[in-house]
Design a protein around this motif. Structure first.
Motif, PDB file in Angstrom:
ATOM      1  N   LEU A 113       0.831  -1.210   0.000  1.00  0.00           N
ATOM      2  CA  LEU A 113       0.000   0.000   0.000  1.00  0.00           C
ATOM      3  C   LEU A 113       0.860   1.252   0.000  1.00  0.00           C
ATOM      4  CD1 LEU A 113      -2.706   1.490   0.229  1.00  0.00           C
ATOM      5  CD2 LEU A 113      -2.619   1.106   2.704  1.00  0.00           C
ATOM      6  N   ASN A 114       2.010   1.180   0.653  1.00  0.00           N
ATOM      7  CA  ASN A 114       2.915   2.333   0.693  1.00  0.00           C
ATOM      8  C   ASN A 114       3.427   2.700  -0.694  1.00  0.00           C
ATOM      9  OD1 ASN A 114       4.168   4.409   2.011  1.00  0.00           O
ATOM     10  ND2 ASN A 114       5.671   3.146   3.065  1.00  0.00           N
ATOM     11  N   VAL A 115       3.509   1.705  -1.585  1.00  0.00           N
ATOM     12  CA  VAL A 115       3.885   2.000  -2.966  1.00  0.00           C
ATOM     13  C   VAL A 115       2.865   2.937  -3.598  1.00  0.00           C
ATOM     14  CG1 VAL A 115       4.195   0.990  -5.266  1.00  0.00           C
ATOM     15  CG2 VAL A 115       5.175  -0.132  -3.265  1.00  0.00           C
ATOM     16  N   LEU A 116       1.589   2.711  -3.284  1.00  0.00           N
ATOM     17  CA  LEU A 116       0.536   3.582  -3.803  1.00  0.00           C
ATOM     18  C   LEU A 116       0.542   4.942  -3.115  1.00  0.00           C
ATOM     19  CD1 LEU A 116      -2.665   1.368  -4.231  1.00  0.00           C
ATOM     20  CD2 LEU A 116      -1.218   2.330  -6.006  1.00  0.00           C
ATOM     21  N   LEU A 135      -8.338   3.634   0.315  1.00  0.00           N
ATOM     22  CA  LEU A 135      -9.063   3.091   1.464  1.00  0.00           C
ATOM     23  C   LEU A 135      -9.691   1.743   1.119  1.00  0.00           C
ATOM     24  CD1 LEU A 135     -10.944   5.915   3.419  1.00  0.00           C
ATOM     25  CD2 LEU A 135      -9.401   4.161   4.334  1.00  0.00           C
ATOM     26  N   GLY A 136      -9.169   1.105   0.085  1.00  0.00           N
ATOM     27  CA  GLY A 136      -9.734  -0.179  -0.317  1.00  0.00           C
ATOM     28  C   GLY A 136      -8.681  -1.214  -0.640  1.00  0.00           C
ATOM     29  N   HIS A 137      -7.491  -1.085  -0.047  1.00  0.00           N
ATOM     30  CA  HIS A 137      -6.418  -2.021  -0.384  1.00  0.00           C
ATOM     31  C   HIS A 137      -6.703  -3.421   0.138  1.00  0.00           C
ATOM     32  CE1 HIS A 137      -2.518  -2.540  -2.185  1.00  0.00           C
ATOM     33  NE2 HIS A 137      -2.073  -3.176  -1.115  1.00  0.00           N
ATOM     34  N   ALA A 138      -7.606  -3.518   1.121  1.00  0.00           N
ATOM     35  CA  ALA A 138      -7.979  -4.847   1.614  1.00  0.00           C
ATOM     36  C   ALA A 138      -8.644  -5.685   0.528  1.00  0.00           C
ATOM     37  CB  ALA A 138      -8.920  -4.714   2.813  1.00  0.00           C
ATOM     38  N   ALA A 139      -9.143  -5.052  -0.527  1.00  0.00           N
ATOM     39  CA  ALA A 139      -9.744  -5.800  -1.631  1.00  0.00           C
ATOM     40  C   ALA A 139      -8.744  -6.798  -2.202  1.00  0.00           C
ATOM     41  CB  ALA A 139     -10.227  -4.835  -2.717  1.00  0.00           C
ATOM     42  N   PHE A 140      -7.503  -6.375  -2.393  1.00  0.00           N
ATOM     43  CA  PHE A 140      -6.480  -7.267  -2.942  1.00  0.00           C
ATOM     44  C   PHE A 140      -6.094  -8.332  -1.918  1.00  0.00           C
ATOM     45  CE2 PHE A 140      -5.946  -3.187  -5.146  1.00  0.00           C
ATOM     46  CZ  PHE A 140      -6.150  -3.613  -6.446  1.00  0.00           C
ATOM     47  N   ALA A 194     -13.741  -2.123  -2.840  1.00  0.00           N
ATOM     48  CA  ALA A 194     -13.566  -3.050  -1.720  1.00  0.00           C
ATOM     49  C   ALA A 194     -14.900  -3.411  -1.089  1.00  0.00           C
ATOM     50  CB  ALA A 194     -12.627  -2.435  -0.679  1.00  0.00           C
ATOM     51  N   GLU A 195     -15.795  -2.441  -0.965  1.00  0.00           N
ATOM     52  CA  GLU A 195     -17.090  -2.715  -0.348  1.00  0.00           C
ATOM     53  C   GLU A 195     -17.955  -3.615  -1.227  1.00  0.00           C
ATOM     54  OE1 GLU A 195     -18.336  -1.795   2.824  1.00  0.00           O
ATOM     55  OE2 GLU A 195     -16.162  -1.616   2.963  1.00  0.00           O
ATOM     56  N   ILE A 196     -17.847  -3.457  -2.552  1.00  0.00           N
ATOM     57  CA  ILE A 196     -18.578  -4.350  -3.458  1.00  0.00           C
ATOM     58  C   ILE A 196     -18.104  -5.789  -3.292  1.00  0.00           C
ATOM     59  CG2 ILE A 196     -18.900  -4.948  -5.886  1.00  0.00           C
ATOM     60  CD1 ILE A 196     -18.869  -1.942  -6.498  1.00  0.00           C
ATOM     61  N   LEU A 197     -16.803  -5.970  -3.206  1.00  0.00           N
ATOM     62  CA  LEU A 197     -16.249  -7.307  -3.027  1.00  0.00           C
ATOM     63  C   LEU A 197     -16.589  -7.863  -1.652  1.00  0.00           C
ATOM     64  CD1 LEU A 197     -12.763  -6.792  -4.699  1.00  0.00           C
ATOM     65  CD2 LEU A 197     -14.685  -8.102  -5.592  1.00  0.00           C
ATOM     66  N   TYR A 198     -16.612  -6.994  -0.659  1.00  0.00           N
ATOM     67  CA  TYR A 198     -17.003  -7.432   0.696  1.00  0.00           C
ATOM     68  C   TYR A 198     -18.444  -7.935   0.695  1.00  0.00           C
ATOM     69  CZ  TYR A 198     -18.304  -7.107   5.624  1.00  0.00           C
ATOM     70  OH  TYR A 198     -18.773  -7.380   6.882  1.00  0.00           O
ATOM     71  N   SER A 199     -19.335  -7.192   0.057  1.00  0.00           N
ATOM     72  CA  SER A 199     -20.737  -7.606  -0.022  1.00  0.00           C
ATOM     73  C   SER A 199     -20.879  -8.912  -0.788  1.00  0.00           C
ATOM     74  CB  SER A 199     -21.575  -6.513  -0.687  1.00  0.00           C
ATOM     75  OG  SER A 199     -21.543  -5.315   0.067  1.00  0.00           O
ATOM     76  N   PHE A 252     -13.651  -2.683   5.318  1.00  0.00           N
ATOM     77  CA  PHE A 252     -13.127  -1.338   5.552  1.00  0.00           C
ATOM     78  C   PHE A 252     -12.183  -1.294   6.746  1.00  0.00           C
ATOM     79  CE2 PHE A 252     -13.601   2.688   7.899  1.00  0.00           C
ATOM     80  CZ  PHE A 252     -13.056   3.561   6.971  1.00  0.00           C
ATOM     81  N   ALA A 253     -12.455  -2.111   7.767  1.00  0.00           N
ATOM     82  CA  ALA A 253     -11.625  -2.098   8.968  1.00  0.00           C
ATOM     83  C   ALA A 253     -10.179  -2.450   8.636  1.00  0.00           C
ATOM     84  CB  ALA A 253     -12.187  -3.068  10.007  1.00  0.00           C
ATOM     85  N   LEU A 254      -9.972  -3.453   7.789  1.00  0.00           N
ATOM     86  CA  LEU A 254      -8.610  -3.844   7.426  1.00  0.00           C
ATOM     87  C   LEU A 254      -7.971  -2.798   6.519  1.00  0.00           C
ATOM     88  CD1 LEU A 254      -6.300  -5.815   7.506  1.00  0.00           C
ATOM     89  CD2 LEU A 254      -7.361  -7.090   5.641  1.00  0.00           C
ATOM     90  N   SER A 255      -8.740  -2.244   5.576  1.00  0.00           N
ATOM     91  CA  SER A 255      -8.198  -1.205   4.698  1.00  0.00           C
ATOM     92  C   SER A 255      -7.718  -0.006   5.505  1.00  0.00           C
ATOM     93  CB  SER A 255      -9.265  -0.751   3.695  1.00  0.00           C
ATOM     94  OG  SER A 255      -9.552  -1.762   2.757  1.00  0.00           O
ATOM     95  N   SER A 256      -8.533   0.424   6.464  1.00  0.00           N
ATOM     96  CA  SER A 256      -8.154   1.568   7.287  1.00  0.00           C
ATOM     97  C   SER A 256      -6.968   1.224   8.180  1.00  0.00           C
ATOM     98  CB  SER A 256      -9.339   2.034   8.130  1.00  0.00           C
ATOM     99  OG  SER A 256      -9.816   0.992   8.957  1.00  0.00           O
TER     100      SER A 256
END
Length: 323
Positions: A41-44, A53-58, A115-120, A235-239
């Motif tokens: 994420l730091n690369v981004l 705020l959606g890096h947890a998607a990956f 990320a939220e779409i994938l979470y759902s 979202f919790a993991l992304s944040s």
């Protein structure tokens, strides 16, 4: 000196199972996994200037890809991680083409929406993901046929090796001409564009690299824990990953590892004793932002600058003839 420090850290990581108990070994493995995800994420955030705020998607799709591969296809840990990387790339390519042209707050919100779409989807697609119960029943993965990574120590050493390899990949990418061009894009995109640089292409490359490494980190997490959950996409993991990046310092990959060690330790230790461990974490973050705007790795930069000033003053004094 950098290579001496890196080899010393690697030697310490290899010695961990001989120093601490099995529970602490698992804690260090979690630090390495989340540190790798935060470094990607730091690369981004730090290099490409794209706050996400959606890096947890990956992280999440990589974990599900590795888990489903182990259940339905093969228990080879190499195939599972390759599948995690491929699925991460499949997600990163269209998402990157769509979002890197936006930048700023729009990019941040779009990354959160993906990320939220994938979470759902992970919550509702119970036949595949297990829904809110998570994906359980993941078997022990095999390093090669006949040698399964059953023991905690075996899984830990595998995490260490993959972590070291991928960290060096990120390090080489950040220090490459592409990485330095990305810094220029982050500093002044208009000027870089006027010089003939394709700003969006550089950002797209950074997005794909970060996504693939983040997905492999998710695959490592499933390889170690044998469990995938919709929370890995949430979202919790992304944040949390973004907090790690801010705490460690946006321009230092090693800062993400140090911050991951602090936050994972705080979360693991305090959550078992207090229900409001997030308050302590929030307080630490506020103090760091206020007193150390460059993050924990900024302390190193301040020390280096202070030593350089002292050395320059000593040289100037010597040349002036003062004893």
């Amino acid at each position: 000196m950098r290579w001496v420090v890196r080899l010393a850290v690697l030697a310490l990581l290899m010695a961990i199972p001989f120093i601490v108990n099995e529970y602490r070994v698992g804690l260090v493995a979690q630090i390495l996994i989340f540190g790798l995800a935060a470094a990607s994420l730091n690369v981004l955030v730090g290099v490409a200037g794209l706050p996400s705020l959606g890096h947890a998607a990956f992280f999440g799709v990589g974990g599900y890809a590795a888990g489903l591969t182990a259940i339905h296809l093969t228990q080879s840990v190499w195939v599972c991680l390759i599948m995690a990387a491929l699925v991460g790339a499949v997600l990163a390519v269209p998402a990157g083409l769509l979002s890197v042209r936006l930048g700023g707050i729009t990019f941040l919100m779009l990354s959160l929406a993906i990320a939220e779409i994938l979470y759902s989807a992970s919550e509702t697609w119970r036949d595949v993901t297990g829904g809110s119960d998570g994906l359980s029943g993941i078997p022990s993965l095999e390093l090669f046929p006949g040698f399964a990574l059953d023991l905690v120590v075996e899984r830990y050493y595998f995490v260490v090796v993959i972590f070291a390899v991928l960290y060096m990949v990120l390090r080489r990418f950040v220090d490459s001409p592409t990485g330095w061009s990305l810094r220029g894009v982050t500093s002044n995109s208009e000027r870089m564009a006027s010089m003939g640089y394709d700003v969006n292409r550089y950002r797209f490359v950074a997005y794909v690299v970060a996504g693939v490494v983040g997905a492999v980190a998710g695959g490592l997490n499933v390889e170690y824990s044998r469990f995938a959950s919709p929370e890995d996409l949430g979202f919790a993991l992304s944040s949390l990953l973004l907090v790690i990046v801010i705490l460690g310092g946006r321009k230092r990959l090693e800062g993400a590892i140090i911050a991951a060690a602090i936050i994972v330790y705080i979360r693991q230790e305090l959550s078992s004793q207090f229900n409001t461990w997030e308050f302590g974490l929030g307080l630490i973050l506020v103090l760091v932002i206020y007193f150390l705007p460059g993050g924990l790795s900024g302390v190193r930069d301040q020390v280096v600058k202070a030593l350089a000033r002292r050395r320059a003053l000593r040289v100037k004094t010597t040349e002036g003839g003062t004893p």
